[in-house]
Design an enzyme around this catalytic site. Structure first.
Site, PDB file in Angstrom:
ATOM      1  N   ASP A 128      17.062 101.274  69.115  1.00  0.00           N
ATOM      2  CA  ASP A 128      17.086 100.037  69.897  1.00  0.00           C
ATOM      3  C   ASP A 128      18.225  99.177  69.371  1.00  0.00           C
ATOM      4  O   ASP A 128      18.827  99.469  68.331  1.00  0.00           O
ATOM      5  CB  ASP A 128      15.742  99.303  69.738  1.00  0.00           C
ATOM      6  CG  ASP A 128      15.557  98.141  70.715  1.00  0.00           C
ATOM      7  OD1 ASP A 128      16.326  98.050  71.694  1.00  0.00           O
ATOM      8  OD2 ASP A 128      14.648  97.324  70.496  1.00  0.00           O
ATOM      9  N   TYR A 170      15.721  94.861  73.873  1.00  0.00           N
ATOM     10  CA  TYR A 170      15.004  95.631  74.898  1.00  0.00           C
ATOM     11  C   TYR A 170      15.806  96.831  75.393  1.00  0.00           C
ATOM     12  O   TYR A 170      15.899  97.080  76.585  1.00  0.00           O
ATOM     13  CB  TYR A 170      14.599  94.738  76.076  1.00  0.00           C
ATOM     14  CG  TYR A 170      13.898  93.461  75.678  1.00  0.00           C
ATOM     15  CD1 TYR A 170      13.004  93.420  74.604  1.00  0.00           C
ATOM     16  CD2 TYR A 170      14.128  92.276  76.373  1.00  0.00           C
ATOM     17  CE1 TYR A 170      12.368  92.255  74.228  1.00  0.00           C
ATOM     18  CE2 TYR A 170      13.487  91.091  76.012  1.00  0.00           C
ATOM     19  CZ  TYR A 170      12.615  91.088  74.933  1.00  0.00           C
ATOM     20  OH  TYR A 170      11.981  89.922  74.572  1.00  0.00           O
ATOM     21  N   HIS A 171      16.356  97.593  74.418  1.00  0.00           N
ATOM     22  CA  HIS A 171      17.134  98.780  74.762  1.00  0.00           C
ATOM     23  C   HIS A 171      16.566 100.025  74.074  1.00  0.00           C
ATOM     24  O   HIS A 171      17.314 100.779  73.449  1.00  0.00           O
ATOM     25  CB  HIS A 171      18.593  98.601  74.354  1.00  0.00           C
ATOM     26  CG  HIS A 171      19.258  97.415  74.965  1.00  0.00           C
ATOM     27  ND1 HIS A 171      20.389  96.828  74.430  1.00  0.00           N
ATOM     28  CD2 HIS A 171      18.954  96.685  76.073  1.00  0.00           C
ATOM     29  CE1 HIS A 171      20.751  95.803  75.178  1.00  0.00           C
ATOM     30  NE2 HIS A 171      19.892  95.688  76.182  1.00  0.00           N
ATOM     31  N   PRO A 172      15.272 100.307  74.175  1.00  0.00           N
ATOM     32  CA  PRO A 172      14.727 101.485  73.498  1.00  0.00           C
ATOM     33  C   PRO A 172      15.221 102.777  74.138  1.00  0.00           C
ATOM     34  O   PRO A 172      15.353 102.873  75.366  1.00  0.00           O
ATOM     35  CB  PRO A 172      13.213 101.317  73.671  1.00  0.00           C
ATOM     36  CG  PRO A 172      13.075 100.539  74.941  1.00  0.00           C
ATOM     37  CD  PRO A 172      14.234  99.594  74.948  1.00  0.00           C
TER      38      PRO A 172
END
Length: 552
Positions: A293, A467-469
């Site tokens: 992330d 919020y970039h998993p």
């Protein structure tokens, strides 16, 4: 019910595949548990803080207590609505740096270098070079995904770019083109004042075709007979039924739900599956591993002039913004307000940018709470290539139980070093002449926070997910024991089953990952249809010739 292809998840990649597969004449059923995206809270760009905080649109996941952040549980929004996270995200559009995809290829994802993926970015984009600039040789002009820029009429937005130039950094007219490095305009997936999600771009056109349909149901597991995926078991209107796939099942359920669904179906680390009483069909140790992330901090400044968006942050201001948008699709509500950006290198010896900036002309948190000092502005900044890795595991064999999510944030010393640099470099940018007319004082971290120890306390207490998993079903060579899918997105060890979404990223890309996720759906579609890949684009991106000796 049956179709040639059954896609689990109407998110960024799933919508793209639904369109391309049905466009090619195949029958497609898309299984999506979330509902409609109708209404201003999703479609109005300026309302972006609302859907990601609503149970109606968000799965509501949180991490396990993060050991390096004092046991904090961080929120991890994922879209539970058609369009998936593209319907609740910040609408920022970033392809990633060319070197990111060359790294994918080096890690075993053959055929996914930048030269391979650039044609798919061009196919998916609708970009107007005449209006927005940029190099048309690097951009697409006729694709489903509209990419635009905001008006940039707030003086703070232009001050950010000017300050970067004054601090000695590069500028770039198009970070998604030839030159990512530098300060310049930010791009977004907004079209005619409306959020342009994957649902608007791909799914809704696909559903107009007679061979594509969507089923509102909850996917419980993949049905696998004699090593071949034949369908998906779902809960539909209170009953358990099976949706049959004539050709293939394709999982596109996000980097959190895709590994969960694989494990519930018997594909994953054998010991972990047996722990939960699940029959092992394929022992793939990498399922749920390699979780990555981006973290970020908001460096906030109080403004000395009433030039920020704070003037709209009251009931009358919000009503006025909403009315403008509803009546004419314009005004502040027609933009996500992230209108200038930067990608810079944190130190000499770093080949390409490893810090990203989103600039926002208001001091506000993601939950919509503004800073107590009123008018202000902020830069979101964070490292792009953390070495920390986490995992997604099962909480139980109950399909309704949320997955266990542990990112293991800030587990490497370099994470702390990079964030300290990010704070100090940001302060230097805000000290430039361009901001002199606007800066009152530093809200956070606050001017008294100077030593490494003081900054580490601030980082530990305030760092948040961007919020970039991604990465939990890694794409790679079949001989790689941690690879989950091969370079054609087929699940290794199971026939007629693929995964195609952000979970297959071998390594996280520079910047926001919605663009790369859609690209994965585009490219995976050609693999699924057994089509020849688009012709490679052998053009070289800009890399600073002094990167090894100069930070800027």
């Amino acid at each position: 019910m049956q179709a040639d292809f059954v896609i689990v998840g109407a998110g960024s990649a799933g919508c793209a595949m639904a369109f391309r597969l049905s466009q090619a004449g195949a029958s497609v059923i898309v299984i999506e548990y979330g509902g409609s995206d109708a209404g201003p809270l999703i479609q109005m760009p300026g309302a972006l803080s609302y859907p990601m905080n609503m149970a109606r649109y968000d799965w509501g996941y949180t991490t396990e207590p993060e050991p390096n952040l004092g046991g904090r549980k961080l929120v991890c929004p994922r879209g539970k609505v058609i369009g998936g996270s593209s319907s609740i995200n910040g609408m920022v559009y970033v392809r990633g740096h060319a070197r990111d995809f060359d790294t994918w290829s080096d890690l075993g994802a053959r055929g996914w270098s930048y030269a391979d993926v650039l044609p798919y970015y061009k196919r998916m984009e609708s970009w107007d070079s005449a209006s927005h600039g940029g190099d048309p040789d690097w951009r697409g002009s006729n694709g489903p995904m509209h990419v635009t820029r905001g008006k940039r009429d707030n003086p703070l937005v232009t001050a950010f770019v000017d300050a970067g130039r004054q601090a000695g950094y590069e500028t770039t007219d198009d970070y998604n083109g030839f030159k990512q490095e530098g300060f310049g305009p930010m791009e977004h997936t907004i079209f005619k004042g409306q959020r342009w999600s994957a649902a608007n771009a791909y799914l809704k056109p696909a559903l107009k075709l007679k061979n594509c349909s969507i089923l509102k149901a909850f996917a419980r597991k993949i049905i696998i007979n004699q090593g071949r995926a034949t369908g998906v078991e779902v809960e539909y209107k209170g009953k358990i039924i099976v949706i049959e796939a004539v050709r293939e099942v394709i999982i596109a359920s996000s980097s959190l739900n895709s590994p969960k669904l694989l494990m519930l179906s018997g594909i994953g680390p054998a010991a972990h599956l047996r722990e939960h009483g699940i029959k092992v069909i394929a022992d793939r140790q990498g399922v749920g591993q390699n979780l990555q992330d981006h973290l970020e901090l908001c460096i906030q400044m109080a403004a000395s002039q009433p030039v920020s968006l704070y003037k709209y942050w009251n009931i009358f201001g919000k009503a006025w913004v909403g009315a403008q948008w509803l009546l004419a699709r314009n005004g502040p509500g027609a933009s996500n307000q992230f209108e200038s950006a930067a990608f810079i290198r944190s130190d000499k010896g770093v080949e390409y940018p490893d810090l990203q900036y989103h600039f926002l002309p208001i001091a506000v948190s993601y939950d919509g709470k503004v800073a107590s000092q009123g008018h202000g502005f902020q830069a979101h900044v964070g490292p792009m290539r953390s070495l920390s890795r986490g995992e997604v595991t099962l909480r139980s064999s109950d399909p309704n139980a949320p997955p266990k999510i542990l990112f293991n944030y800030m587990s490497k010393e370099k994470d702390w070093t990079d964030f300290r640099k990010a704070i100090r470099l940001t302060r230097e940018i805000f000290s430039q002449q361009a901001f002199k007319p606007f800066v009152k004082n530093e809200i956070q971290p606050g001017s008294k926070m100077q030593s490494n120890e003081e900054l580490d306390v601030f980082i530990k207490e305030h760092v948040e997910s961007a919020y970039h998993p991604c990465g939990t079903c890694k794409m790679g060579d079949e001989k790689d024991p941690m690879a989950v899918v091969d370079p054609t997105t087929r699940v290794i060890g199971v026939e007629a089953l693929r995964v195609a979404d952000s979970s297959i990223f071998p390594h996280i890309t520079n910047g926001n990952i919605n663009g790369p996720s859609i690209m994965v759906g585009e490219k995976a579609s050609d693999h699924i249809l057994n089509k020849n890949p688009l012709l490679r684009a052998n053009i070289r991106p800009w890399i600073s010739e002094n990167w090894n000796t100069h930070q800027r």
